[in-house]
Enzyme design. Sequence first.
Site, PDB file in Angstrom:
ATOM      1  N   GLU A 277       0.833  -1.214   0.000  1.00 22.04           N
ATOM      2  CA  GLU A 277       0.000   0.000   0.000  1.00 22.04           C
ATOM      3  C   GLU A 277       0.863   1.258   0.000  1.00 22.04           C
ATOM      4  O   GLU A 277       0.544   2.247  -0.665  1.00 22.04           O
ATOM      5  CB  GLU A 277      -0.945   0.012   1.216  1.00 22.04           C
ATOM      6  CG  GLU A 277      -1.986  -1.085   1.190  1.00 22.04           C
ATOM      7  CD  GLU A 277      -2.754  -1.171  -0.122  1.00 22.04           C
ATOM      8  OE1 GLU A 277      -3.306  -0.156  -0.563  1.00 22.04           O
ATOM      9  OE2 GLU A 277      -2.794  -2.263  -0.707  1.00 22.04           O
ATOM     10  N   TRP A 280       1.811   1.822  -3.463  1.00 21.63           N
ATOM     11  CA  TRP A 280       0.776   2.510  -4.266  1.00 21.63           C
ATOM     12  C   TRP A 280       0.903   4.022  -4.109  1.00 21.63           C
ATOM     13  O   TRP A 280       0.713   4.790  -5.039  1.00 21.63           O
ATOM     14  CB  TRP A 280      -0.633   2.066  -3.835  1.00 21.63           C
ATOM     15  CG  TRP A 280      -1.107   0.820  -4.522  1.00 21.63           C
ATOM     16  CD1 TRP A 280      -1.183  -0.428  -3.966  1.00 21.63           C
ATOM     17  CD2 TRP A 280      -1.573   0.690  -5.883  1.00 21.63           C
ATOM     18  NE1 TRP A 280      -1.665  -1.318  -4.900  1.00 21.63           N
ATOM     19  CE2 TRP A 280      -1.919  -0.659  -6.084  1.00 21.63           C
ATOM     20  CE3 TRP A 280      -1.729   1.576  -6.944  1.00 21.63           C
ATOM     21  CZ2 TRP A 280      -2.414  -1.144  -7.288  1.00 21.63           C
ATOM     22  CZ3 TRP A 280      -2.222   1.102  -8.159  1.00 21.63           C
ATOM     23  CH2 TRP A 280      -2.556  -0.240  -8.324  1.00 21.63           C
ATOM     24  N   TRP A 309     -20.573  11.201 -19.743  1.00 18.74           N
ATOM     25  CA  TRP A 309     -20.830  11.306 -18.292  1.00 18.74           C
ATOM     26  C   TRP A 309     -22.107  12.085 -18.051  1.00 18.74           C
ATOM     27  O   TRP A 309     -22.366  13.099 -18.702  1.00 18.74           O
ATOM     28  CB  TRP A 309     -19.666  12.016 -17.591  1.00 18.74           C
ATOM     29  CG  TRP A 309     -18.340  11.309 -17.690  1.00 18.74           C
ATOM     30  CD1 TRP A 309     -17.240  11.741 -18.366  1.00 18.74           C
ATOM     31  CD2 TRP A 309     -17.970  10.055 -17.099  1.00 18.74           C
ATOM     32  NE1 TRP A 309     -16.200  10.841 -18.237  1.00 18.74           N
ATOM     33  CE2 TRP A 309     -16.627   9.793 -17.459  1.00 18.74           C
ATOM     34  CE3 TRP A 309     -18.631   9.117 -16.297  1.00 18.74           C
ATOM     35  CZ2 TRP A 309     -15.939   8.653 -17.059  1.00 18.74           C
ATOM     36  CZ3 TRP A 309     -17.950   7.984 -15.895  1.00 18.74           C
ATOM     37  CH2 TRP A 309     -16.622   7.755 -16.274  1.00 18.74           C
ATOM     38  N   ASN A 344     -10.712   2.662   3.054  1.00 14.91           N
ATOM     39  CA  ASN A 344     -10.310   2.449   1.653  1.00 14.91           C
ATOM     40  C   ASN A 344     -11.305   1.608   0.859  1.00 14.91           C
ATOM     41  O   ASN A 344     -11.639   1.929  -0.285  1.00 14.91           O
ATOM     42  CB  ASN A 344      -8.930   1.798   1.603  1.00 14.91           C
ATOM     43  CG  ASN A 344      -8.479   1.569   0.172  1.00 14.91           C
ATOM     44  OD1 ASN A 344      -8.386   2.494  -0.615  1.00 14.91           O
ATOM     45  ND2 ASN A 344      -8.241   0.310  -0.184  1.00 14.91           N
ATOM     46  N   TRP A 362     -16.151  11.268 -12.994  1.00  9.96           N
ATOM     47  CA  TRP A 362     -15.261  11.006 -11.856  1.00  9.96           C
ATOM     48  C   TRP A 362     -14.689  12.296 -11.268  1.00  9.96           C
ATOM     49  O   TRP A 362     -14.370  12.366 -10.081  1.00  9.96           O
ATOM     50  CB  TRP A 362     -14.135  10.052 -12.253  1.00  9.96           C
ATOM     51  CG  TRP A 362     -13.307  10.502 -13.434  1.00  9.96           C
ATOM     52  CD1 TRP A 362     -13.572  10.273 -14.754  1.00  9.96           C
ATOM     53  CD2 TRP A 362     -12.086  11.268 -13.414  1.00  9.96           C
ATOM     54  NE1 TRP A 362     -12.604  10.846 -15.551  1.00  9.96           N
ATOM     55  CE2 TRP A 362     -11.672  11.451 -14.758  1.00  9.96           C
ATOM     56  CE3 TRP A 362     -11.303  11.804 -12.399  1.00  9.96           C
ATOM     57  CZ2 TRP A 362     -10.523  12.153 -15.108  1.00  9.96           C
ATOM     58  CZ3 TRP A 362     -10.152  12.503 -12.740  1.00  9.96           C
ATOM     59  CH2 TRP A 362      -9.783  12.674 -14.080  1.00  9.96           C
ATOM     60  N   TRP A 385      -9.597   7.655  -7.873  1.00  4.64           N
ATOM     61  CA  TRP A 385     -10.780   7.952  -8.692  1.00  4.64           C
ATOM     62  C   TRP A 385     -10.613   7.413 -10.101  1.00  4.64           C
ATOM     63  O   TRP A 385     -11.555   6.822 -10.655  1.00  4.64           O
ATOM     64  CB  TRP A 385     -11.078   9.459  -8.700  1.00  4.64           C
ATOM     65  CG  TRP A 385     -11.920   9.793  -7.510  1.00  4.64           C
ATOM     66  CD1 TRP A 385     -11.492  10.243  -6.299  1.00  4.64           C
ATOM     67  CD2 TRP A 385     -13.339   9.588  -7.398  1.00  4.64           C
ATOM     68  NE1 TRP A 385     -12.548  10.347  -5.429  1.00  4.64           N
ATOM     69  CE2 TRP A 385     -13.698   9.960  -6.080  1.00  4.64           C
ATOM     70  CE3 TRP A 385     -14.339   9.132  -8.262  1.00  4.64           C
ATOM     71  CZ2 TRP A 385     -15.021   9.887  -5.627  1.00  4.64           C
ATOM     72  CZ3 TRP A 385     -15.649   9.070  -7.806  1.00  4.64           C
ATOM     73  CH2 TRP A 385     -15.969   9.442  -6.509  1.00  4.64           C
TER      74      TRP A 385
HETATM   75  C1  LIG Z   1     -11.373   6.997  -4.644  1.00  2.00           C
HETATM   76  C2  LIG Z   1     -10.189   6.985  -3.703  1.00  2.00           C
HETATM   77  C3  LIG Z   1      -9.680   8.183  -3.212  1.00  2.00           C
HETATM   78  C4  LIG Z   1      -8.565   8.179  -2.355  1.00  2.00           C
HETATM   79  N1  LIG Z   1      -8.078   9.379  -1.901  1.00  2.00           N
HETATM   80  C5  LIG Z   1      -6.982   9.400  -1.105  1.00  2.00           C
HETATM   81  C6  LIG Z   1      -6.437  10.625  -0.642  1.00  2.00           C
HETATM   82  O1  LIG Z   1      -6.901  11.717  -0.993  1.00  2.00           O
HETATM   83  N2  LIG Z   1      -5.363  10.574   0.196  1.00  2.00           N
HETATM   84  C7  LIG Z   1      -4.801   9.394   0.590  1.00  2.00           C
HETATM   85  O2  LIG Z   1      -3.832   9.408   1.357  1.00  2.00           O
HETATM   86  N3  LIG Z   1      -5.283   8.222   0.144  1.00  2.00           N
HETATM   87  C8  LIG Z   1      -6.350   8.179  -0.676  1.00  2.00           C
HETATM   88  N4  LIG Z   1      -6.848   6.974  -1.098  1.00  2.00           N
HETATM   89  C9  LIG Z   1      -6.135   5.742  -0.739  1.00  2.00           C
HETATM   90  C10 LIG Z   1      -6.607   5.046   0.558  1.00  2.00           C
HETATM   91  O3  LIG Z   1      -7.993   4.920   0.571  1.00  2.00           O
HETATM   92  C11 LIG Z   1      -6.149   5.763   1.827  1.00  2.00           C
HETATM   93  O4  LIG Z   1      -4.775   6.059   1.747  1.00  2.00           O
HETATM   94  C12 LIG Z   1      -6.376   4.883   3.067  1.00  2.00           C
HETATM   95  O5  LIG Z   1      -7.734   4.574   3.189  1.00  2.00           O
HETATM   96  C13 LIG Z   1      -5.881   5.608   4.298  1.00  2.00           C
HETATM   97  O6  LIG Z   1      -6.112   4.853   5.449  1.00  2.00           O
HETATM   98  P1  LIG Z   1      -4.905   4.254   6.294  1.00  2.00           P
HETATM   99  O7  LIG Z   1      -3.929   5.322   6.594  1.00  2.00           O
HETATM  100  O8  LIG Z   1      -5.483   3.522   7.427  1.00  2.00           O
HETATM  101  O9  LIG Z   1      -4.256   3.279   5.221  1.00  2.00           O
HETATM  102  P2  LIG Z   1      -3.376   1.953   5.346  1.00  2.00           P
HETATM  103  O10 LIG Z   1      -4.163   0.856   4.742  1.00  2.00           O
HETATM  104  O11 LIG Z   1      -2.839   1.757   6.692  1.00  2.00           O
HETATM  105  O12 LIG Z   1      -2.182   2.254   4.326  1.00  2.00           O
HETATM  106  C14 LIG Z   1      -0.992   2.937   4.743  1.00  2.00           C
HETATM  107  C15 LIG Z   1      -0.746   4.136   3.877  1.00  2.00           C
HETATM  108  O13 LIG Z   1      -0.508   3.747   2.538  1.00  2.00           O
HETATM  109  C16 LIG Z   1      -1.028   4.732   1.651  1.00  2.00           C
HETATM  110  N5  LIG Z   1      -2.060   4.113   0.820  1.00  2.00           N
HETATM  111  C17 LIG Z   1      -2.864   3.082   1.149  1.00  2.00           C
HETATM  112  N6  LIG Z   1      -3.651   2.745   0.104  1.00  2.00           N
HETATM  113  C18 LIG Z   1      -3.328   3.593  -0.888  1.00  2.00           C
HETATM  114  C19 LIG Z   1      -3.795   3.763  -2.222  1.00  2.00           C
HETATM  115  N7  LIG Z   1      -4.733   2.967  -2.745  1.00  2.00           N
HETATM  116  N8  LIG Z   1      -3.267   4.759  -2.962  1.00  2.00           N
HETATM  117  C20 LIG Z   1      -2.306   5.560  -2.471  1.00  2.00           C
HETATM  118  N9  LIG Z   1      -1.825   5.450  -1.220  1.00  2.00           N
HETATM  119  C21 LIG Z   1      -2.336   4.480  -0.443  1.00  2.00           C
HETATM  120  C22 LIG Z   1      -1.628   5.842   2.513  1.00  2.00           C
HETATM  121  O14 LIG Z   1      -0.661   6.838   2.670  1.00  2.00           O
HETATM  122  C23 LIG Z   1      -1.918   5.106   3.809  1.00  2.00           C
HETATM  123  O15 LIG Z   1      -1.942   5.961   4.928  1.00  2.00           O
HETATM  124  C24 LIG Z   1      -7.960   6.950  -1.981  1.00  2.00           C
HETATM  125  C25 LIG Z   1      -8.480   5.758  -2.473  1.00  2.00           C
HETATM  126  C26 LIG Z   1      -9.582   5.771  -3.335  1.00  2.00           C
HETATM  127  C27 LIG Z   1     -10.115   4.457  -3.842  1.00  2.00           C
END
Ligand SMILES: Cc1cc2nc3c(=O)[nH]c(=O)nc-3n(C[C@H](O)[C@H](O)[C@H](O)COP(=O)(O)OP(=O)(O)OC[C@H]3O[C@@H](n4cnc5c(N)ncnc54)[C@H](O)[C@@H]3O)c2cc1C
Length: 472
Positions: A277, A280, A309, A344, A362, A385
């Site tokens: 993650e 990503w 859209w 997420n 989107w 998105w």
């Molecule tokens: C439509 C959509 C919009 C999103 N918008 C954002 C946003 O604006 N900011 C944001 O930080 N994340 C975003 N995410 C990614 C993800 O949902 C969040 O990072 C995550 O839910 C944060 O929770 P956590 O810190 O407990 O994550 P954990 O699961 O603990 O992951 C650790 C860290 O990894 C990074 N991470 C995890 N998943 C992703 C991912 N898919 N893409 C990029 N980084 C990721 C984040 O920095 C996160 O804090 C988005 C995902 C989707 C599907």
Amino acid sequence: MRSLVWFRRDLRISDNTALFEATQAADDGVVGVFLITPKQWQEHKDADCKVKFLIENVRDLSDKLASLNIPLLIKTCDVFQEVPDLISKLACETDCDTVFLNREYEVNESRRDDRVALACEQSGVALRRFHDRVIVPPKAIATKEGKFYSVFTPYRRVWDSTARETIETSPIPSSQPEIPINRDPVPEMVAGFDFSNVRSDLWPPGEDEADRRLKGFSKRILSYNTQRDIPSVRGTSLLSPYLNAGVISARKCFLEAEKILNSSDGENEGAKTWVSELTWRDFYNHVMVACPRVSMNQPFKPKTNGIPWRTDEGDFIAWKSGMTGYPIVDAGMRQLNQTGWMHNRLRMVTAMFLTKHLLIDWRWGENYFMSQLIDGDLSANNGGWQWSASTGTDSVPYFRIFNPFSQSKRFDPDGLFIKKMCPELTTVPARALHDPGKLKAAISSSNLDYPDYVVDYKAGRERALQAFKSLK
Ligand SMILES: Cc1cc2nc3c(=O)[nH]c(=O)nc-3n(C[C@H](O)[C@H](O)[C@H](O)COP(=O)(O)OP(=O)(O)OC[C@H]3O[C@@H](n4cnc5c(N)ncnc54)[C@H](O)[C@@H]3O)c2cc1C
């Protein structure tokens, strides 16, 4: 030699490359500065909760810097255009010969920094920029042909080895010589942002809190791969606001997971998945730098501009307010509206519902998320998105449309999360929450105050499939 450190989204003293390098270069003290740019933040759709969190962390940073004899100055200017003049003049006024900063990769931000470099040069001030926001910097990884990786899995393979071979962290700097410059007070308010309704109990500011969360999560990391999709449990790290504001470094998070992996001979699926993650996060920054159009409202796949859209305001309002009649979608949107954060799994479910079942652009959803999220980040939000809308790089195939009922049955089987966020459904048996016919019957028999479906999900799905097929 005196250094000026310009803090942006790196609000910490621990493992902060620019700060550490600034202290190494200086023998006559270090000055810090943070710029409040209210109009720019409004143009970027930053959420009230995000700006409040930022300001609270600036306050924590100011205290920490003061303990190192580094005064933090706070300057306000409305938009980025004013910044080059402001920074170069400030460097001269504070007798600093070099400005240190950690790079921001967004288009507006990097153009601003180029202009700052020019203004500094004209004033005889040096500028040094560092990669610090991600674990492996954008452009550090390329294919054998020198192209950028647009697919995650091969990127990740190279990322894994690059990260391990190149990672370097910086220690907390030592105390600096005292200088006759006082730190500025950190304001309580920012013009144009309303902090009065922001919940402050959920995201306490500060590096110590971020470290505490990382330590706490490392004890739960083993079950990350099995728990991370279940919104009713604390299965993820909840570190995203801290990573986004730079209150903790991504390197520190990676090294914590590596430590756990090393002590288990790599046998920890939770830690492996978590590193993925974090990858990503780097990947979407890498995509944004290689393909800046994605941050300028353009899809990664240009042909998806041809999708018709829908611009149905009524459906959009139903989605935004968590009133679509689909419990898992509504629960996710209400979590976002009430807390500034969304799980997420639900970000994917709600984004796909908007872009597929409702066939709404989107970009509407991306903007709305940004205006609400405490962790709003252009690259991750845009990546998420465009993934959900099937317009992005390595995004979900357009025909794999999440069924909202199957999603809730799988990830919230007992309806615990749904009932927490949608209390009007408390009396509905869990089974009915995952079955459109039974849900409708339960709502009408008990006369519950819950909306009818905004769209028939089968019809919505078919409409989306046709729209994507028509592109060929
Ligand atoms: C439509 C959509 C919009 C999103 N918008 C954002 C946003 O604006 N900011 C944001 O930080 N994340 C975003 N995410 C990614 C993800 O949902 C969040 O990072 C995550 O839910 C944060 O929770 P956590 O810190 O407990 O994550 P954990 O699961 O603990 O992951 C650790 C860290 O990894 C990074 N991470 C995890 N998943 C992703 C991912 N898919 N893409 C990029 N980084 C990721 C984040 O920095 C996160 O804090 C988005 C995902 C989707 C599907």
